[in-house]
Design a protein around this motif. Structure first.
Motif: not given
Length: 774
Positions: A220-232
């Motif tokens: 979850n932390e990794l996804s937020k840091e990459l800006g991938k927590d918002v999905k297509r």
């Protein structure tokens, strides 16, 4: 490069790192997982749009191991990686089963997850890390996904639970379970045990959940840091909510009524299908103004909506009335009948039928030459117990051609193999192969394989420690409701429309294997414990049916089974039994009609002799024992005359061991020639070993001491005469005809001062003089 690295620690202090942004950057998501010297690369790519008409999740998970990861060359002529091994397929299935339920139900784009082993030192087990790596790659992407997951292996070593144990630790483990879960819910369990209790298994699952939570938080932390927590965004389904509501209103009660009728599989399916066909026909007649394309689009929607109607009707019927599709109670087992030896020629065979699921299983016993060689990247070994599971299309009434073995067949066969392998004695000399052919299927065919396999093993006379039975459990639990139902011995439809497929196998004393897939949002340990205890009751009931058919393994093997006897010999005699270029062992096999294999294990030679009958085996063992036997002074031997010389004859007292029977030792009376005693080559003669020369190792034999001495016999004074040149030449010619390793003057391991080693140098000048003939 925007390289990001996250690290998580295991309970024993080891760390796992996830790195992204350095390699494979053209994928939708990629990461590199490291644990010690083990390195995995995980990538994920998804199509932008779904293929028109797709109404399922087209997910493909591939786990592959590179031989270079362990510094090895692949086998075979091409010397490159080929098709996936069974181990790679099984690992791929473990990851797939956890990921698949977490994609949105209306997301139908093709998704490809690839996990590749790039480095491994044989200490840590990489398959336990594949699920973590795959989920982390998804977390690094914008592909729609409900929540991150991870997988860990839990082993119990010396009474303590260990997360992701090493290969070395697994040698002392009595439990090996792979657990896949999100931070909140268990999604998948698979493993094997050595007859552990249900409470021990629950304890392992709790330890696994504690280890998985920080791995999910890292993602979850990794996804937020990459800006991938918002999905297509995606739009893969066209829906008609008015049609969905109408179908639910008009068809639910009809489907509910069919559910309560307790019909058999095909009759029930036909009844369900007729409801949908009648609705489609009425809808088409009422919408004659629609084009053919529009009607086809509506028909595809009707198929999806009707599936939900059937699902809701089946679930409510069970939860509200306790009535299942075939009319059973929730804890009731389908009728069972069993038979052993239905086939005359296999070494063991059985039929196991439970309801509308049936397996015919055969057992074949072979020699060591029939073992399977495993040549995986981190495992090079031999398997002496094999189990193959086949699921032909006719078992479900489908009219289609049979293809090659699929991933499902490999997975189901592996589960049954795990269930039974611990019951075969470690010192059992035979290689064992079970083949399960599923003849009918309506749920739990892998558990039918376990039961039929137990019967076939006992029918073949394999001395298994205990019989094993298996059962598949189901669960019905609607979101937001406290009410739930645990189902014993589920049908195919109950698996498809339910929330859980939980298979357990075991003996009367404990669990031996398990496999669980969860489809609902949550599974409390209370529900899990209830399912395990209800499964135990079901297994005991099935076990009773098995032992009614055959209570214990047959005492003797069937006549057509090759007999095998295993003996041990000192390792220094292995070469003598094999002979130069395999000459001796090949001759023994030709003479006796047996098959002989030898391997060195734990400092001893293990010899396995198999043959069509007892006589051939006994003959081969006698020859082997004669080779490894050491002649003893004073013993009497029944020897064979191999050659006749003017001064006596050479007698073979053991294979490859000749001794001189001097003419003076043949009889008490004086003989001019050996022929005077009526002896010729090939004759059998009893001799006594009188002496073994300490320097040369030659054997001195006597026959006359076995004959009564005449009363008038006068002992002559001892006289030592040097043999003339002709006698010496004849003696040398005899030695030349004997195998080199058995010549007395060069016999190994003799404590002697003679020149046994041709390369040995004299200690000094006097030493060399001692061996010169002046």
């Amino acid at each position: 490069m925007n390289v990001i690295t996250k690290t998580v620690s295991l309970p024993d202090g080891r760390t796992i790192s996830i790195e992204t942004g350095k390699v494979a950057k053209q994928c939708d998501g990629s990461c590199v997982l490291r644990m010690g010297n083990t390195v995995l690369l995980a990538t994920v790519c998804a199509a932008k749009d779904a293929v028109p008409g797709t109404d399922f999740m087209p997910l493909q998970v591939d786990y592959r191991e590179q031989y270079a990861a362990a510094g090895r060359f692949p086998g075979g002529f091409t010397k490159r990686e080929g098709k996936a091994s069974d181990n790679e397929i099984l690992t791929s299935r473990l990851v797939d089963r956890v990921l698949r339920p977490l994609f949105p139900s209306n997301y139908h784009a093709e998704v490809y997850v690839n996990v590749m082993l790039l480095s491994a030192d044989g200490i840590d087990q990489p398959d336990a890390l594949a699920g973590f790596a795959a989920s982390a790659a998804l977390a690094c992407s914008d592909i729609p996904f409900e929540c991150p997951i991870s997988e860990v292996r839990v082993a119990r070593v010396n009474g303590e639970y260990v997360i992701d144990p090493t290969f070395e630790q697994m040698k002392d483990a009595d439990m090996d379970i792979m657990v896949g879960a999100s931070a909140e819910n268990i999604m998948m369990v698979e493993g094997e045990m050595k007859e552990v209790s249900e409470q021990d298994m629950i304890g392992a699952l709790k330890v696994a959940m504690d280890a998985i939570k920080p791995m999910c938080e890292l993602q979850n932390e990794l996804s937020k840091e990459l800006g991938k927590d918002v999905k297509r965004e995606y739009d893969h389904e066209v829906n008609d909510e008015e049609l969905r509501t109408r179908m639910n209103d008009e068809l639910y009660q009809k489907a509910y009524d069919v559910t309560k009728q307790a019909l058999e599989k095909h009759a029930r399916q036909e009844a369900f299908d007729k409801i949908l066909e009648d609705f489609k026909q009425a809808y088409t007649e009422a919408h004659a103004d629609m084009s053919e394309d529009e009607l086809e689009e509506k028909a595809a929607m009707m198929d999806r909506y009707y599936h939900d109607v059937m699902r809701d009707a089946m679930r409510r019927c069970i939860l509200d009335e306790g009535i299942r599709l075939d009319g059973r109670k929730t804890d009731e087992i389908r009728p069972i009948w069993c038979e052993v030896s239905p086939l005359p020629m296999p070494h063991g065979s059985s039929i196991f039928t439970r309801g509308e699921t049936q397996s015919i299983t055969t057992c074949t016993l072979g020699t060591k030459l029939d073992e399977k060689m495993v040549d995986d990247v981190l495992d090079k070994s031999y398997m002496r117990f094999l189990l193959h599971y086949n699921f032909p299309p006719f078992c479900t009434g489908e009219a289609k051609a049979s293809r090659g073995v699929g991933r499902r067949e490999i997975g189901h066969g592996h589960l049954a193999w795990r269930a039974l392998k611990g019951m075969i004695p470690e010192d059992y000399p035979y290689t064992v192969r079970l083949v399960s052919q599923i003849l009918e299927s309506n749920g739990s065919s892998s558990m039918a394989t376990v039961c039929a396999g137990t019967l076939a093993l006992m029918d073949a006379g394999v001395p298994i420690a205990k019989p094993v039975s298996g059962i598949a459990m189901g669960l019905i639990k609607n979101p937001g409701e406290d009410k739930y139902a645990v189902l014993s011995d589920i049908l195919g439809d109950e698996d498809h429309l339910g929330d859980m497929d939980f298979k357990t196998t075991g003996t009367k004393d404990g669990l031996t294997a398990t496999q669980m897939d969860i489809k609902c949002d949550g599974l409390s340990f209370e529900i899990l414990e209830k399912a395990l205890m209800q499964a135990k009751q079901g297994r005991e009931h099935i076990l009773g049916k098995l032992t009614e058919t055959i209570a214990e393994p047959r005492e003797d093997l069937k006549p057509q089974v090759p007999r095998i006897v295993q003996i041990q010999i000192p390792k220094e005699f292995i070469g003598a039994v094999i002979g130069p270029g395999g000459k001796i062992i090949q001759q023994m096999q030709e003479d006796t009609g047996s098959t002989i294999t030898i391997e060195e294990t734990d400092g001893v030679g293990k010899v396995q002799v198999s043959g069509p009958n007892k006589e051939s085996i006994d003959s081969a063992i006698a020859k082997i024992k004669a080779i490894v036997a050491i002649p003893e002074v004073g013993e009497i031997y029944e020897g064979t005359v191999r050659s006749i010389m003017p001064y006596g004859c050479f007698v073979e007292i053991m294979p490859g061991k000749d001794g001189l029977l001097h003419i003076s030792e043949i009889d008490w009376k004086r003989l001019e020639t050996v022929e005077d005693a009526g002896i010729k080559e090939g004759d059998k003669i009893s001799v006594k070993l009188m002496e073994i020369d300490p320097k040369t190792g030659k054997y001195k034999l006597s026959h006359r001491v076995l004959v009564e001495k005449p009363a008038d016999y006068v002992e002559r004074p001892a006289r030592r005469e040097r043999p003339d040149r002709g006698e010496r030449r004849q003696r040398q010619e005899h030695n030349d005809r004997r195998p080199r390793h058995d010549r007395g003057e060069r016999r190994p391991n003799q404590e002697t001062n003679s020149f046994n080693d041709e390369n040995r140098e004299p200690k000094d000048f006097n030493d060399s003089l001692d061996h010169m003939d002046f």
